[in-house]
Design a protein around this motif. Structure first.
Motif, PDB file in Angstrom:
ATOM      1  N   GLY A 118      45.885  51.593  40.206  1.00 27.61           N
ATOM      2  CA  GLY A 118      44.820  50.855  39.543  1.00 27.61           C
ATOM      3  C   GLY A 118      43.461  51.472  39.784  1.00 27.61           C
ATOM      4  O   GLY A 118      42.568  51.416  38.933  1.00 27.61           O
ATOM      5  N   LEU A 119      43.287  52.105  40.949  1.00 28.70           N
ATOM      6  CA  LEU A 119      42.001  52.706  41.281  1.00 28.70           C
ATOM      7  C   LEU A 119      41.850  54.119  40.725  1.00 28.70           C
ATOM      8  O   LEU A 119      40.768  54.508  40.269  1.00 28.70           O
ATOM      9  CB  LEU A 119      41.832  52.756  42.809  1.00 28.70           C
ATOM     10  N   ILE A 160      44.371  52.918  52.563  1.00 30.08           N
ATOM     11  CA  ILE A 160      44.008  51.774  51.736  1.00 30.08           C
ATOM     12  C   ILE A 160      43.195  50.793  52.567  1.00 30.08           C
ATOM     13  O   ILE A 160      43.602  50.380  53.650  1.00 30.08           O
ATOM     14  CB  ILE A 160      45.264  51.077  51.169  1.00 30.08           C
ATOM     15  N   LYS A 161      42.040  50.420  52.050  1.00 30.72           N
ATOM     16  CA  LYS A 161      41.138  49.521  52.763  1.00 30.72           C
ATOM     17  C   LYS A 161      41.367  48.084  52.304  1.00 30.72           C
ATOM     18  O   LYS A 161      41.870  47.835  51.215  1.00 30.72           O
ATOM     19  CB  LYS A 161      39.694  49.922  52.510  1.00 30.72           C
ATOM     20  N   ASP A 201      41.553  43.715  48.086  1.00 33.46           N
ATOM     21  CA  ASP A 201      40.921  42.524  47.523  1.00 33.46           C
ATOM     22  C   ASP A 201      40.332  42.764  46.138  1.00 33.46           C
ATOM     23  O   ASP A 201      40.053  41.815  45.409  1.00 33.46           O
ATOM     24  CB  ASP A 201      39.814  42.031  48.454  1.00 33.46           C
ATOM     25  N   ALA A 202      40.141  44.041  45.784  1.00 39.55           N
ATOM     26  CA  ALA A 202      39.516  44.352  44.502  1.00 39.55           C
ATOM     27  C   ALA A 202      40.478  44.013  43.359  1.00 39.55           C
ATOM     28  O   ALA A 202      41.678  44.310  43.419  1.00 39.55           O
ATOM     29  CB  ALA A 202      39.129  45.825  44.446  1.00 39.55           C
ATOM     30  N   ASN A 212      46.675  45.893  40.366  1.00 34.63           N
ATOM     31  CA  ASN A 212      46.730  45.454  41.758  1.00 34.63           C
ATOM     32  C   ASN A 212      47.631  44.222  41.879  1.00 34.63           C
ATOM     33  O   ASN A 212      47.225  43.099  41.585  1.00 34.63           O
ATOM     34  CB  ASN A 212      45.326  45.138  42.262  1.00 34.63           C
ATOM     35  N   THR A 213      48.868  44.452  42.342  1.00 36.81           N
ATOM     36  CA  THR A 213      49.834  43.347  42.411  1.00 36.81           C
ATOM     37  C   THR A 213      49.588  42.411  43.587  1.00 36.81           C
ATOM     38  O   THR A 213      50.348  41.465  43.789  1.00 36.81           O
ATOM     39  CB  THR A 213      51.271  43.905  42.479  1.00 36.81           C
ATOM     40  N   TYR A 214      48.528  42.684  44.366  1.00 38.33           N
ATOM     41  CA  TYR A 214      48.076  41.691  45.334  1.00 38.33           C
ATOM     42  C   TYR A 214      47.213  40.638  44.631  1.00 38.33           C
ATOM     43  O   TYR A 214      47.016  39.550  45.161  1.00 38.33           O
ATOM     44  CB  TYR A 214      47.261  42.349  46.453  1.00 38.33           C
ATOM     45  N   GLN A 215      46.712  41.006  43.458  1.00 36.41           N
ATOM     46  CA  GLN A 215      45.775  40.134  42.761  1.00 36.41           C
ATOM     47  C   GLN A 215      46.315  39.568  41.443  1.00 36.41           C
ATOM     48  O   GLN A 215      45.750  38.619  40.911  1.00 36.41           O
ATOM     49  CB  GLN A 215      44.478  40.908  42.474  1.00 36.41           C
ATOM     50  N   ILE A 216      47.379  40.156  40.911  1.00 38.99           N
ATOM     51  CA  ILE A 216      47.936  39.693  39.639  1.00 38.99           C
ATOM     52  C   ILE A 216      49.333  39.139  39.857  1.00 38.99           C
ATOM     53  O   ILE A 216      50.027  39.485  40.832  1.00 38.99           O
ATOM     54  CB  ILE A 216      47.988  40.817  38.585  1.00 38.99           C
ATOM     55  N   ASN A 217      49.753  38.298  38.961  1.00 37.88           N
ATOM     56  CA  ASN A 217      51.112  37.772  38.994  1.00 37.88           C
ATOM     57  C   ASN A 217      52.027  38.665  38.143  1.00 37.88           C
ATOM     58  O   ASN A 217      51.600  39.246  37.143  1.00 37.88           O
ATOM     59  CB  ASN A 217      51.151  36.344  38.451  1.00 37.88           C
ATOM     60  N   GLY A 218      53.276  38.741  38.541  1.00 38.57           N
ATOM     61  CA  GLY A 218      54.253  39.486  37.757  1.00 38.57           C
ATOM     62  C   GLY A 218      54.040  40.984  37.792  1.00 38.57           C
ATOM     63  O   GLY A 218      53.463  41.537  38.746  1.00 38.57           O
ATOM     64  N   LEU A 219      54.485  41.644  36.736  1.00 32.11           N
ATOM     65  CA  LEU A 219      54.412  43.102  36.657  1.00 32.11           C
ATOM     66  C   LEU A 219      53.040  43.549  36.185  1.00 32.11           C
ATOM     67  O   LEU A 219      52.362  42.831  35.436  1.00 32.11           O
ATOM     68  CB  LEU A 219      55.473  43.624  35.685  1.00 32.11           C
TER      69      LEU A 219
END
Length: 367
Positions: free
Chosen positions: A270-271, A284-285, A290-291, A296-303
């Protein structure tokens, strides 16, 4: 009346020999003489032709003059004469009128003069004219190759194809991420860069269709494209072939329970997009985690909206038939593999072990 006896003189004289028979008029006939001469010439001619054929066949099949391996490029449209000149110039056949004539005549005798194929050919020492002709007819040209590692982005693949010294031409159509199958591809000199990329795409399309047909039921992926997206994540999470089905199983379980995938590689893609795998994955920071971005699958649901690379066969097979476990978590074990866990408490304990391993490694490096 009695017969008068011969005198002693007469008795000693031999009797007169009978006259020889006259020669047949047919033998002396000019037409017969001409026919005999023609037959004799024909027999002689046949013997000469037979001898020439035997000699030519022997030359055509015997070991040639080449003393070390030679590579020859036969351009398209060279023709038999042009090919013969190139072979003679490289020492594959002797540079004499007789040898060139034998090669051309032998090739025509086998009705192969119009069947010789263009390409790059490598001939071994002592190769015969007959073997040279066979290689050219069968198109046994030298092949070159390009190897694409599993998980590479399309940008990385494009760069490798562009840099290949044998491929020619420009890339006119850049394939989408995940559309190419990482493998080793072979081609002959003169192949275009676009044709090799087209071959990679066709291989991916064919394989993906086969894998999709063999997938297990109730997978949380609705389309072949979804399978490729998840497989690209599995590909970047583990380099161990025997782990891929279990990693795929973790992600399938999380999707089925509406849990976020929380895959670190998706953050990098993503970056940095196509250059993601040229970055340091260990750096990775928390701010990057958090960005928010679409991948970013830490921030979005699903694929995520698309693949993060081009997965290989094993990763796609793993998603189509994942391990049947209750695992929901995994973390590195320090040996190149991962430790899997069904509960968050188990996972936290495994993470502590991993952090201790990292701490000990840093101390060792400092000492």
């Amino acid at each position: 009346m009695g017969i008068k006896p011969k005198s002693p003189r007469e008795a000693l004289q031999p009797e007169q020999a009978p006259a020889p028979p006259q020669r047949s008029r047919h033998v002396r006939n000019p037409i017969v003489i001409l026919i005999n001469m023609v037959i004799s010439l024909a027999v002689f001619g046949l013997a000469a032709v037979g001898g020439a054929l035997y000699f030519g066949k022997h030359m055509f099949e015997q070991a040639g003059p080449l003393t070390e391996e030679a590579t020859i490029i036969i351009p398209s449209g060279s023709g038999l004469t042009g090919i013969t000149d190139r072979l003679a110039a490289k020492g594959v056949i002797d540079d004499t009128m007789l040898d060139e004539w034998v090669f051309q005549l032998g090739t025509r005798f086998y009705k192969s003069a119009t069947k010789l194929k263009a390409g790059e050919y490598a001939f071994a020492p002592g190769v015969s004219m007959n073997d040279v002709m066979t290689d050219l007819v069968e198109g046994k040209a030298v092949t070159h190759s390009v190897t694409i590692p599993e998980g590479w982005t399309t940008a990385q693949i494009i760069e490798r194809v562009r840099e290949h010294p044998i491929l020619v031409g420009e890339i006119t159509e850049v394939p989408a991420e995940g559309a190419l199958l990482p493998e080793t591809y072979t081609f002959a000199r003169g192949a275009t860069r676009q044709s090799v990329l087209d071959q990679m795409k066709a291989s991916q399309d064919k394989l993906l269709a086969e894998i999709w047909e063999r997938r297990v039921e109730d997978l949380p992926v609705e389309t072949p494209e979804d399978l490729v997206i998840l497989a690209s994540i599995v590909e970047k999470e583990t380099a161990l072939a025997d782990e891929r089905p279990r990693v795929a199983g973790v992600f399938v379980n999380r999707l089925n329970q509406n849990m976020r995938l929380q895959s670190d590689p998706t953050i990098l893609y993503g970056l940095y997009g196509g250059q993601a795998w040229l970055k340091d994955r260990s750096a990775i920071k928390q701010s990057e985690i958090d960005a928010e971005n679409n991948y970013n699958t830490y921030q979005i649901n699903g694929l995520p909206p698309g693949p993060i690379g081009n997965p290989g066969r094993a990763a796609m097979e793993a998603v189509a038939n994942p391990s049947r476990t209750k695992d929901l978590f995994f973390v590195a074990d320090g040996t190149g593999g991962h430790i899997f866990a069904e509960t968050y408490d188990q996972h936290r304990a495994n993470v502590r072990k991993w952090r201790e391993i990292e701490r000990q490694r840093r101390q060792t490096e400092q000492n």
